[in-house]
Motif scaffolding. Sequence first.
Motif, PDB file in Angstrom:
ATOM      1  N   ALA A 272      -3.726   5.131  -3.741  1.00 34.54           N
ATOM      2  CA  ALA A 272      -3.476   5.545  -2.364  1.00 34.54           C
ATOM      3  C   ALA A 272      -4.635   5.157  -1.457  1.00 34.54           C
ATOM      4  O   ALA A 272      -4.436   4.643  -0.348  1.00 34.54           O
ATOM      5  CB  ALA A 272      -3.237   7.047  -2.300  1.00 34.54           C
TER       6      ALA A 272
ATOM      7  N   ALA B 145      -4.532   1.446  -0.958  1.00 37.43           N
ATOM      8  CA  ALA B 145      -3.397   1.062  -0.113  1.00 37.43           C
ATOM      9  C   ALA B 145      -3.636   1.405   1.353  1.00 37.43           C
ATOM     10  O   ALA B 145      -3.265   0.641   2.249  1.00 37.43           O
ATOM     11  CB  ALA B 145      -2.119   1.734  -0.613  1.00 37.43           C
ATOM     12  N   LYS B 146      -4.255   2.552   1.611  1.00 40.26           N
ATOM     13  CA  LYS B 146      -4.423   3.032   2.989  1.00 40.26           C
ATOM     14  C   LYS B 146      -5.680   2.512   3.673  1.00 40.26           C
ATOM     15  O   LYS B 146      -5.768   2.500   4.906  1.00 40.26           O
ATOM     16  CB  LYS B 146      -4.450   4.565   3.005  1.00 40.26           C
TER      17      LYS B 146
ATOM     18  N   SER C 229       6.343   4.690  -2.044  1.00 38.32           N
ATOM     19  CA  SER C 229       5.792   5.438  -0.914  1.00 38.32           C
ATOM     20  C   SER C 229       4.742   4.602  -0.192  1.00 38.32           C
ATOM     21  O   SER C 229       4.346   3.522  -0.644  1.00 38.32           O
ATOM     22  CB  SER C 229       5.155   6.743  -1.395  1.00 38.32           C
ATOM     23  N   GLU C 230       4.242   5.125   0.916  1.00 37.41           N
ATOM     24  CA  GLU C 230       3.185   4.445   1.664  1.00 37.41           C
ATOM     25  C   GLU C 230       1.869   4.422   0.905  1.00 37.41           C
ATOM     26  O   GLU C 230       0.933   3.705   1.291  1.00 37.41           O
ATOM     27  CB  GLU C 230       2.964   5.136   3.009  1.00 37.41           C
ATOM     28  N   TYR C 231       1.784   5.188  -0.173  1.00 35.58           N
ATOM     29  CA  TYR C 231       0.552   5.277  -0.948  1.00 35.58           C
ATOM     30  C   TYR C 231       0.525   4.317  -2.126  1.00 35.58           C
ATOM     31  O   TYR C 231      -0.440   4.299  -2.894  1.00 35.58           O
ATOM     32  CB  TYR C 231       0.358   6.712  -1.448  1.00 35.58           C
TER      33      TYR C 231
ATOM     34  N   ASN D 243       0.886  -2.897  -2.058  1.00 31.35           N
ATOM     35  CA  ASN D 243       1.687  -4.118  -2.126  1.00 31.35           C
ATOM     36  C   ASN D 243       1.220  -4.923  -3.337  1.00 31.35           C
ATOM     37  O   ASN D 243       0.039  -5.265  -3.441  1.00 31.35           O
ATOM     38  CB  ASN D 243       1.506  -4.922  -0.837  1.00 31.35           C
TER      39      ASN D 243
END
Length: 338
Positions: A120, A123-124, A221-223, A226
């Motif tokens: 996470a 990714a963020k 999820s956004e966490y 890619n």
Amino acid sequence: MLKAKALKAGDQIGVITPSSPAPVLFKERYQRGLIQLEEMGFTIVEGKCSREIQSYRSSSIGTRAEEINEFIYNKDIKAIISTIGGLNSNSLLPYIDYEYLKRNPKVIMGYSDVTALLLAIYAKTGLTTFYGPAIIPSFGEFPKMLAKGREYFEDIVLLKKKAPFALDVPLEWTEERLEWETQSREKEMVKNEGWKTLREGIAVGTLIGGNLDTMSGIIGSEYFPNLKGAILFLEDTSKNMALEERLLSMLKVNGVFDDIAGLIIGKHEHFNDLKSPFSLDELLLEVIGDTNIPILSNVDIGHTFPSHVFPIGIKVKLNATKGIITFLEDGVVKDKVE
């Protein structure tokens, strides 16, 4: 890509307990882990959850998230290392201050369930995180941390080894499980049979991965990062063949094997094959199907010891034909003040 400064003697390390209340359950081993880091020259700052217990977790979701954020905000803390994993680190992801961490990068390390936090944060923020030793199982080993484990830790986050370099295959390894409360001898080490080529080929990409079971709690999820063009690494512990088929198929139906450039599979600690007429490697190939990517298995990463430290986000070269993993860049940067 964002990188933290390399650690050095005298640096402060914040210790978090984002899931299991293991510091309360295994006090002696926990203290041994802290002492190990102190003997390596670091100053330890314990998080507020290290002395809390709520059944299966250390504390509430809010308190566990606060523990992490307090260390993120503290500019004297140069690294944050988890005491252990568990099952519920993914509960904390909506409450981490990613923007502040992006402006004030530091080393974040752990493994197993901490995969959720590591992926996470990467990714963020784009910050390189570290799939590596945790306080209780790794630094707190009896009677002390394995020499190879310490070497791998110092090579990566203290920058004792500069990229590019190929990872070595440790001569010995162990998955022996001894009761932590009563352990009175060193674990038995066995000969390492080496890393196994499942599919030949060479690929270069971004190293991303962690614990396969934990990924099921954040995929889609956004966490979840890619994975296009990534060299994905996976490892797990104490699962059986049926569960592994479900988890690997989870990646398959999410298109992961179509996106990645290469695959690294770690040794699976305490695997139960359920008397299946096929191996875990054969199951993996069955699930992946015709997707033609280089695959290397039986790699020393994760729950078996000693384990390499994998910086999530660096460029690596996977030569599955020859069984070689090469780190093409460092996971940290040298402090210009030094």
